[in-house]
Design a protein around this motif. Structure first.
Motif, PDB file in Angstrom:
ATOM      1  N   PRO B  53     -27.072 -39.414 -16.447  1.00  0.00           N
ATOM      2  CA  PRO B  53     -25.787 -38.838 -16.049  1.00  0.00           C
ATOM      3  C   PRO B  53     -25.605 -38.913 -14.528  1.00  0.00           C
ATOM      4  O   PRO B  53     -26.516 -38.591 -13.777  1.00  0.00           O
ATOM      5  N   GLY B  54     -24.444 -39.367 -14.101  1.00  0.00           N
ATOM      6  CA  GLY B  54     -24.165 -39.425 -12.672  1.00  0.00           C
ATOM      7  C   GLY B  54     -24.740 -40.644 -11.964  1.00  0.00           C
ATOM      8  O   GLY B  54     -24.619 -40.766 -10.745  1.00  0.00           O
ATOM      9  N   ALA B  55     -25.335 -41.556 -12.695  1.00  0.00           N
ATOM     10  CA  ALA B  55     -25.952 -42.730 -12.066  1.00  0.00           C
ATOM     11  C   ALA B  55     -24.918 -43.694 -11.484  1.00  0.00           C
ATOM     12  O   ALA B  55     -25.256 -44.565 -10.681  1.00  0.00           O
ATOM     13  N   GLY B  56     -23.665 -43.522 -11.897  1.00  0.00           N
ATOM     14  CA  GLY B  56     -22.617 -44.403 -11.379  1.00  0.00           C
ATOM     15  C   GLY B  56     -22.112 -45.395 -12.410  1.00  0.00           C
ATOM     16  O   GLY B  56     -21.511 -46.420 -12.061  1.00  0.00           O
ATOM     17  N   LYS B  57     -22.278 -45.077 -13.676  1.00  0.00           N
ATOM     18  CA  LYS B  57     -21.875 -45.996 -14.751  1.00  0.00           C
ATOM     19  C   LYS B  57     -20.377 -46.277 -14.701  1.00  0.00           C
ATOM     20  O   LYS B  57     -19.959 -47.436 -14.701  1.00  0.00           O
ATOM     21  N   SER B  58     -19.580 -45.212 -14.662  1.00  0.00           N
ATOM     22  CA  SER B  58     -18.124 -45.412 -14.679  1.00  0.00           C
ATOM     23  C   SER B  58     -17.662 -46.167 -13.446  1.00  0.00           C
ATOM     24  O   SER B  58     -16.787 -47.034 -13.528  1.00  0.00           O
ATOM     25  N   THR B  59     -18.241 -45.834 -12.301  1.00  0.00           N
ATOM     26  CA  THR B  59     -17.880 -46.514 -11.057  1.00  0.00           C
ATOM     27  C   THR B  59     -18.187 -48.002 -11.181  1.00  0.00           C
ATOM     28  O   THR B  59     -17.402 -48.852 -10.751  1.00  0.00           O
ATOM     29  N   ASP B  94     -14.600 -40.026 -17.822  1.00  0.00           N
ATOM     30  CA  ASP B  94     -14.953 -41.329 -17.252  1.00  0.00           C
ATOM     31  C   ASP B  94     -13.759 -42.053 -16.628  1.00  0.00           C
ATOM     32  O   ASP B  94     -13.918 -42.874 -15.736  1.00  0.00           O
ATOM     33  N   ARG B  97     -12.884 -42.424 -12.635  1.00  0.00           N
ATOM     34  CA  ARG B  97     -13.353 -43.514 -11.761  1.00  0.00           C
ATOM     35  C   ARG B  97     -12.723 -44.854 -12.110  1.00  0.00           C
ATOM     36  O   ARG B  97     -13.107 -45.877 -11.571  1.00  0.00           O
ATOM     37  N   GLU B 143     -19.642 -47.798 -22.114  1.00  0.00           N
ATOM     38  CA  GLU B 143     -20.394 -46.884 -21.241  1.00  0.00           C
ATOM     39  C   GLU B 143     -20.981 -45.787 -22.104  1.00  0.00           C
ATOM     40  O   GLU B 143     -20.258 -45.006 -22.713  1.00  0.00           O
ATOM     41  N   LYS B 191     -26.477 -47.178  -6.249  1.00  0.00           N
ATOM     42  CA  LYS B 191     -26.576 -46.294  -5.078  1.00  0.00           C
ATOM     43  C   LYS B 191     -27.640 -46.816  -4.123  1.00  0.00           C
ATOM     44  O   LYS B 191     -28.420 -46.047  -3.563  1.00  0.00           O
ATOM     45  N   ASP B 193     -27.239 -47.768  -1.369  1.00  0.00           N
ATOM     46  CA  ASP B 193     -26.990 -47.309  -0.006  1.00  0.00           C
ATOM     47  C   ASP B 193     -27.875 -46.108   0.321  1.00  0.00           C
ATOM     48  O   ASP B 193     -27.948 -45.666   1.451  1.00  0.00           O
ATOM     49  N   VAL B 226     -24.212 -51.279  -4.974  1.00  0.00           N
ATOM     50  CA  VAL B 226     -23.534 -50.048  -4.559  1.00  0.00           C
ATOM     51  C   VAL B 226     -22.180 -50.071  -5.264  1.00  0.00           C
ATOM     52  O   VAL B 226     -21.236 -50.694  -4.788  1.00  0.00           O
ATOM     53  N   ALA B 227     -22.122 -49.442  -6.417  1.00  0.00           N
ATOM     54  CA  ALA B 227     -20.913 -49.531  -7.238  1.00  0.00           C
ATOM     55  C   ALA B 227     -19.692 -49.018  -6.484  1.00  0.00           C
ATOM     56  O   ALA B 227     -18.583 -49.510  -6.657  1.00  0.00           O
ATOM     57  N   GLN B 228     -19.928 -48.030  -5.631  1.00  0.00           N
ATOM     58  CA  GLN B 228     -18.829 -47.403  -4.912  1.00  0.00           C
ATOM     59  C   GLN B 228     -18.107 -48.378  -3.978  1.00  0.00           C
ATOM     60  O   GLN B 228     -16.884 -48.320  -3.846  1.00  0.00           O
TER      61      GLN B 228
END
Ligand SMILES: Nc1nc2c(ncn2[C@@H]2O[C@H](COP(=O)(O)OP(=O)(O)OP(=O)(O)O)[C@@H](O)[C@H]2O)c(=O)[nH]1
Ligand SMILES: [Mg+2]
Lengths: 149, 330
Positions: B53-59, B94, B97, B143, B191, B193, B226-228
Motif C-alpha cells: 500500500p502506498g508504493a506508488g501503484k496508481s501514480t 485510485d 492519481r 492495479e 520512489k 528519488d 520515480v512514478a511521480q
C-alpha cells in the motif's frame, strides 16, 4: 465465537445478486481543502457504501465522466470555493446530457441559505450547510440513494 | 435491463460500465452476456501492477497510461481497493492519481472493491478485464490491492506483472522473498528519488541473481523509477515491451493462454459449486441446523463437506441435524 461461521456463510449467501450502493465523492473547484470530502467518504464507507473518491480540483466534465465509467448511483460534492451556483447545476446538466439524469446529486460546503432553493430548482437533490452533522448526511444517503435498476 | 454483447462490442461506455457493475454484483444475466463476449477476448495485453500500500501503484499506472496513449494505444484500467470487513463499504481512491486521463475517451477506468475476496483482486476482476478486452482496449492494466505474501492470483491473469518495491524496506524484502520472486516479471524500485534506492535495487538484483535461469527462461530485471516525475518510466516500458515480445513467442503464449484458461475455469467452478452447495444446504434452514451442530461439536465439518460433495447429502443428514437441535449445549 460460536456464531461466527454461521454469520460468514449467511453473508456470502446474501451478497450474490445484491447491489451495493456506489457513490462518487469529489471536490470540484480551485480551493485545496478536501478534509470535508474525505470525512464524508469515510462516513459513507462506514455505512457500507462503495465510495469512489476522486480527490481535488475536478471539473464538472471530469466528475461526470468518472460517474459514467463507475456507474454510480449518486454524486456527492463538497464545494467551499463559492462557485457552487455554477458547479452544481453544471454537473446536473452534463448528467442529463448523457442521459444519466437518474444519478442523484447532493453536496455541501459553505453555501448561503439563500442559494439553496435555486440549486434545488436546478436539480440538486440536497444541500448540507456547515451545521449539518455526519449522521444527517449518512441518514440521507441511506434513505434516498438506491442502487439504480 | 440486461446488457447485450452487441452494445459492448459497439463501444457503448454506459453499457460497458453497467455490465461491469452487474458482473461485480453477480447478476445472472451479466454472465450470460459474458458467454457471448468471451470469444471476442484475447486481443488485449494485460499488465498487472502490485506492491505494498502506498508504493506508488496508481501514480505509475497514470504515468504508464500516458505513454501508452502517446503510442496511440487505448487503455482499460481496473483498480482494486480493499472492502472494510466491518461495514462492507469501501473507499476506492485510485482515481485520485489518474486525473490526467479523466477526459480521455481512450481510457476507461473501473474502481473495484475486494468484497471479501483474497488474493489482491476482486472476484469479478477477470470478468471485468474480459469486458475491457472485448471492448477493444489494447492494453488492460490491473492495479491490485497492496501485495501480501500470497497474492499471486494476478500472476495468472496478466501477461506481465510489475512488482513495486520502495526504498528503505530493508528486511522486508527478505521477508517478501518467497512469494515475490515468482510474481514479478519486472521489479520496479519506485520512489527512487528517496534515500536507499540504490541499495534496495542491489538487494533485489542479488535476490534475482541467486536464482538460476535456464536458456529461454525469463529473468526479471530490476528497474528504478520515480512514478511521480516519470523518471525511469520509458526504460521500464521498454522492458515491458521486451517481456511482451518474450511472451508472444509461440511456446510461451500457448503456455500463458492455457494457464489463464485454467484459472478462469477454476475460479468459475469454485464460485458456482460453492453457490450451488450453499443454495442446496440453505433450503429448509438445514444449513443453520448443521452449523449449530458443528458449533456444538455434535458433528464435524469434514464429514458434512464430504457428504455434500459426494451428493450423499439429503434426508438422513437433515434428520440428524433436526435431532441434533434438541441436544443440550456442551
Ligand atoms: N517521492 C515519491 N513519491 C511518490 C512516487 N510515486 C508515488 N509517490 C507518492 O506516494 C503516495 C502514494 O502513491 P499512490 O500512487 O497512491 O500509491 P498506491 O500504491 O497506488 O497506493 P494504494 O492504492 O493506496 O495501495 C502519493 O503521495 C504519491 O504522490 C515517487 O516516485 N517518489
Ligand atoms: Mg492506488
Amino acid at each position: 465465537m460460536k456464531s461466527v461461521p454461521a454469520k460468514k456463510i449467511s453473508r456470502s449467501r446474501t451478497t450474490k445478486g445484491k447491489r451495493k450502493v456506489r457513490v462518487l465523492v469529489g471536490k470540484p473547484g480551485l480551493d485545496g481543502h478536501d478534509r470535508g470530502a474525505k470525512i464524508i467518504a469515510r462516513a459513507l464507507r462506514d455505512a457500507g457504501k462503495e465510495v469512489i473518491y476522486t480527490g481535488l480540483h475536478q471539473t464538472p466534465e471530469m466528475i461526470v465522466n468518472a460517474a459514467e465509467q463507475e456507474d454510480v448511483d449518486a454524486i456527492g460534492l463538497s464545494i467551499l470555493s463559492g462557485a457552487h451556483n455554477y458547479l452544481f447545476p453544471k454537473v446536473v446538466e452534463l448528467l442529463r446530457k448523457k442521459k444519466m439524469g437518474k444519478v442523484v446529486v447532493f453536496g455541501g460546503g459553505i453555501i448561503p441559505e439563500n442559494d439553496i432553493p435555486g440549486l434545488r430548482k436546478k436539480g440538486v437533490d440536497r444541500i448540507f450547510t456547515p451545521g449539518a452533522t455526519l449522521s444527517e448526511i449518512v441518514e440521507y444517503v441511506n434513505k434516498r440513494i438506491r442502487p439504480r435498476a | 435491463m440486461a446488457i447485450s454483447a452487441k452494445e459492448i462490442l459497439s463501444g457503448d461506455v454506459q453499457a460497458a460500465a453497467r455490465l461491469m457493475r452487474d458482473l461485480d454484483d453477480e447478476i445472472p444475466s451479466a454472465h450470460r452476456t459474458l458467454k457471448t463476449l468471451y470469444r471476442h477476448t484475447g486481443r488485449a495485453t494485460i499488465l498487472g501492477i502490485t506492491g505494498a500500500p502506498g508504493a506508488g501503484k496508481s501514480t505509475l499506472v497514470d504515468c504508464v497510461t500516458g505513454h501508452l496513449r502517446q503510442e496511440g494505444k487505448t487503455v482499460g484500467i481496473v483498480a482494486i481497493d480493499p472492502t472494510s470487513p466491518f461495514s462492507g463499504g469501501a473507499i476506492l481512491g485510485d482515481r485520485i492519481r489518474m486525473q490526467k486521463h479523466a477526459l480521455d475517451e481512450g481510457v476507461f477506468i473501473k474502481s473495484l472493491a475486494t468484497r471479501g475476496h483474497l488474493g489482491g483482486l476482486s472476484k469479478s476482476t477477470i470478468d471485468i478485464v474480459n469486458v475491457m478486452d472485448a471492448m477493444g482496449k489494447d492494453v488492460v492494466i490491473i492495479e491490485t490491492v497492496g501485495v501480501g505474501q500470497d497474492e499471486v492470483e494476478i500472476v495468472k491473469v496478466a501477461h506481465t506483472n510489475l512488482v513495486l518495491v520502495v526504498p528503505g524496506m530493508g528486511d522486508d524484502i527478505q521477508a517478501m522473498k518467497a512469494g515475490i520472486l515468482e510474481i514479478a516479471d519486472i521489479f520496479v524500485v519506485n520512489k527512487s528519488d528517496r534515500e536507499g534506492a540504490d541499495r534496495t535495487k542491489q538487494e533485489l538484483e542479488t535476490m534475482v541473481g541467486m536464482n538460476t535461469y535456464r536458456e529461454g527462461e525469463w529473468a526479471p530485471p530490476v528497474m528504478a523509477a520515480v512514478a511521480q516525475t516519470g523518471a525511469g518510466v520509458p526504460e521500464l516500458l521498454s522492458e515491458v515491451e521486451r517481456h511482451w515480445k518474450f511472451i508472444s513467442r509461440e511456446e510461451n503464449l500457448e503456455r500463458y493462454r492455457r494457464e489463464k484458461a485454467r484459472v478462469e475455469l477454476m475460479e468459475i467452478l469454485k464460485k458456482r459449486l460453492l453457490e450451488k452447495a450453499v443454495d442446496d444446504l440453505s433450503r429448509d434452514g438445514v444449513l443453520d441446523l448443521l452449523l449449530q451442530d458443528i458449533a456444538r461439536k455434535i458433528r464435524d465439518p469434514y464429514s458434512i463437506a464430504e457428504q455434500v460433495v459426494d451428493h450423499k447429502f439429503g434426508f438422513h443428514l437433515t434428520e440428524g441435524a433436526r435431532k441434533g437441535k434438541g441436544n443440550r449445549r456442551r
